[in-house]
Scaffold this active site. Structure first.
Site, PDB file in Angstrom:
ATOM      1  N   SER A  61      12.551  -1.755   1.578  1.00 37.87           N
ATOM      2  CA  SER A  61      12.625  -1.373   0.163  1.00 37.87           C
ATOM      3  C   SER A  61      13.741  -0.367  -0.122  1.00 37.87           C
ATOM      4  CB  SER A  61      11.290  -0.804  -0.316  1.00 37.87           C
ATOM      5  OG  SER A  61      11.041   0.446   0.278  1.00 37.87           O
ATOM      6  N   LYS A  98      10.951   6.687  -1.253  1.00 34.84           N
ATOM      7  CA  LYS A  98      11.632   6.232  -2.461  1.00 34.84           C
ATOM      8  C   LYS A  98      12.384   7.409  -3.090  1.00 34.84           C
ATOM      9  CE  LYS A  98       9.443   2.139  -2.709  1.00 34.84           C
ATOM     10  NZ  LYS A  98       9.113   2.006  -1.303  1.00 34.84           N
TER      11      LYS A  98
END
Length: 140
Positions: A61, A98
């Site tokens: 990701s 993230k």
């Protein structure tokens, strides 16, 4: 993206040669001629050893942030989580890494892969910013 977390083990006396001059990415020069000093990677990369952890990346990701599966993240839990920082977070019982994006009314966790959607953090989430990524160690 899953992470395997470990605390660094600091060893005294293990140092690597540090070259006095910078290295250009162009014409190669004989590095032996420039050896002058030693550097400990623990000292160079870890600012707060009591609050620093390593984690190995699993998943894709964050591939567009040059964070690949198997890379080792250096994470400092003492740093302030601010807008734009890459953070290791615990969301509903699972670790993820993230970029933090703070909006006026909410917090977002932004992946660096177009195949993944941003995660909107609400009051319904069990959420914790676990630490801030300070370095990525990767094999080339």
């Amino acid at each position: 993206m899953k992470l395997t977390v470990a605390q660094p083990e600091f060893t005294l006396g293990y140092e690597v040669t540090l070259m006095e001059n910078t290295i250009q990415a162009g014409f190669p020069s004989p590095a032996e001629d420039f050896k002058t000093d030693k550097i400990s990677l623990d000292v160079a990369l870890v600012k707060n050893k009591e609050t620093t952890f390593y984690a190995r990346v699993k998943g894709d990701s964050m591939i567009d942030a040059d964070m690949d599966e198997g890379d080792i993240l250096i994470i400092d839990k003492s740093l302030e989580p601010t807008n734009g920082k890459i953070a290791v977070c615990m969301v509903d019982g699972e670790f993820t890494v993230k970029k933090i994006k703070v909006d006026k009314d909410c917090l977002w966790l932004i992946p660096y892969n177009k195949r993944f959607k941003p995660i909107r953090i609400t009051e319904d989430n069990d959420f914790l910013v676990w630490g801030i990524v300070t370095y990525i160690i990767k094999q080339v």
